[in-house]
Design a protein around this motif. Structure first.
Motif, short mmCIF file in Angstrom:
data_model
loop_
_atom_site.label_atom_id
_atom_site.label_comp_id
_atom_site.label_asym_id
_atom_site.label_seq_id
_atom_site.Cartn_x
_atom_site.Cartn_y
_atom_site.Cartn_z
N ALA A 12 0.84 -1.20 0.00
CA ALA A 12 0.00 0.00 0.00
C ALA A 12 0.87 1.25 0.00
N ASN A 76 3.24 11.65 -8.64
CA ASN A 76 2.58 10.74 -7.69
C ASN A 76 1.11 11.17 -7.57
N HIS A 102 -6.63 10.28 3.38
CA HIS A 102 -5.17 10.34 3.48
C HIS A 102 -4.77 11.82 3.55
N SER A 104 -2.94 13.34 1.71
CA SER A 104 -2.86 13.91 0.36
C SER A 104 -4.08 14.74 0.02
N GLY A 152 -10.33 3.81 -2.03
CA GLY A 152 -10.03 2.74 -1.08
C GLY A 152 -9.15 3.27 0.03
N ASN A 154 -6.31 3.41 2.80
CA ASN A 154 -5.00 2.80 3.03
C ASN A 154 -4.83 2.37 4.48
N ASP A 179 -9.64 9.91 -5.43
CA ASP A 179 -8.25 9.53 -5.18
C ASP A 179 -8.17 8.00 -5.27
N ALA A 181 -5.46 6.15 -5.37
CA ALA A 181 -4.10 5.67 -5.06
C ALA A 181 -4.08 4.20 -4.69
N THR A 202 -1.89 6.83 -8.91
CA THR A 202 -0.45 6.75 -8.70
C THR A 202 0.08 5.59 -9.50
N LYS A 205 1.99 1.89 -7.19
CA LYS A 205 1.39 0.89 -6.29
C LYS A 205 0.84 -0.25 -7.15
#
Ligand SMILES: Cc1ncc(COP(=O)(O)O)c(C=O)c1O
Length: 388
Positions: A12, A76, A102, A104, A152, A154, A179, A181, A202, A205
């Motif tokens: 992750a 990213n 997150h 981010s 999803g 993390n 997002d 990621a 991203t 991953k």
């Protein structure tokens, strides 16, 4: 996967290992191409441009994006999310997000809040780890410009109901930023059927690319202000930023060796197929969750229902700090996991695991069942030792 006997369960954060085709593509670019894409016009530059376009077209196919030129590459997901949030929101605008984001998303939104953007956080239920899409609908106001959420988590591994939330956004003329990621490459994403206006992804991953790659899809007609302006190789005679995509939002030399690898990573996902990837990962999740649930002293964080979760499982071991467990797993058992807050303080506040955080095990399509078994034996021994 076994690499010198090590088990890597920190996918992750970034996936490891990568399919060999991604490494070969990176090597080919570096050894045989080397030039900037879209710049000089000689054959190596043209080949670099072809490779960058190949990456765009592969990403477009994966997410059902009609025009690959609506995808911009970034370094990213964080960069992509910042471009979207800072490029869209103005003082007086209202944005809705969730309580499990997150950093981010959380940090740029907190910054924007300080600049006069109004922020609503929809609560995530600490038992189910889910949001009620109706809460997003109820939070919409006349000045709501954007719903920005992760697909999803993390921390909990929960997949949020973005199809339902996308419908609400579109039905109320609100832009929808997702997002992805943790889900891109691991779970189906279709920007059309999910009504996604902006998709941050991203590369490093579950798309199996290199670190330093990611991107943002921007639906045609959505006006994102550039954060960065400069050389694009196009309209070089003008000292103002071109207004067409992707150049409007993509300045400076990109990470072309990374894009070469990303194209191959996405093709790997497309060739294997998301359903096969998901099915393999579901087997591992079940083994992991069943095994951890049976260990005395292990507390799993959140709902473990299989059909709405990623192979990301957070837990704690009674009487031990997450950092202590992580250190023993690394030093004694050669198993790499992440411990602590995982850049997501909101998520831990929601799940009541703040400020110590959790031990997070995150698997990839390239992990195998025997590694999960070795991990479960290790956690069992650690927990047993603590009790005796
Ligand atoms: C949900 C989520 N969003 C964003 C990010 C940031 O991704 P990147 O490292 O590509 O910026 C992560 C990384 O862990 C994440 O899990």
């Amino acid at each position: 996967m076994k690499k010198n006997g090590l088990i890597y369960f920190d996918n992750a954060a970034t996936s490891y290992p990568k399919p060999s085709a991604t490494l070969e593509a990176c090597k080919y670019f570096t050894n045989k191409v080397g030039a900037n894409p879209g710049r000089s016009g000689h054959r190596l530059s043209v080949e670099a441009g072809r490779i960058a376009y190949d990456a765009r077209a592969s990403v477009a196919e994966l997410f059902n994006i009609e025009d690959p030129l609506q995808i911009i590459f970034t370094y990213n997901a964080t960069y992509a999310i910042n471009m979207a949030l800072l490029g869209l929101l103005n003082p007086g605008d209202h944005v809705i997000t969730s309580s499990i984001e997150h950093n981010s998303i959380a940090r740029p939104l907190r910054y924007l809040e300080g600049q006069g953007v109004e922020l609503t956080r929809v609560s995530v239920d600490s038992k189910t780890c889910q949001v009620d899409p109706g809460d997003f609908k109820r939070a919409i106001k006349p000045n709501t410009k954007l719903i920005a959420i992760l697909h999803g988590s993390n921390v909990t591994g929960a997949i949020l109901p973005i199809t339902e939330i996308g419908k609400i956004a579109r039905g109320n003329d609100v832009l929808f930023l997702v997002d992805s990621a943790q889900t891109a490459g691991a779970y189906p994403i279709d920007v059309e059927s999910m009504n996604i206006d902006l998709l941050a992804f991203t590369g490093h991953k579950s798309l199996f690319g290199m670190q330093g790659t990611g991107g943002l899809y921007v639906r045609e007609g959505v006006n994102v202000r550039p954060l960065i302006r400069g050389g694009t190789g196009s309209k070089s005679e003008e000292d103002i930023q071109p207004n067409f995509m992707p150049d409007r939002l993509e300045s400076g030399t990109p990470n072309t060796p990374g894009l070469a690898a990303l194209a191959e990573g996405v093709k790997f996902v497309l060739t294997e197929g998301i359903l096969k990837i998901r099915s393999h990962e579901e087997g591992l999740i079940k083994q992991l969750v069943d095994g951890l649930s049976a260990i005395d002293g292990v507390n799993l964080v959140g709902d473990m229902t299989l059909d709405c979760r990623l192979p990301v499982v957070s837990f704690n071991v009674k009487g031990l700090l997450p950092s202590e467990v992580g250190q023993i797993l690394d030093e004694k058992y050669d198993i790499m996991v992440r411990v602590g807050i995982h850049c997501a303080p909101w998520a831990h506040q929601t799940m009541d695991t703040y400020p110590k955080g959790t031990i997070r095990t995150s698997l990839s399509y390239l992990n195998e069942s025997d590694e999960v078994e070795r991990f479960l034996n290790a956690v069992n021994e650690i927990s047993k030792k603590r009790r005796t």
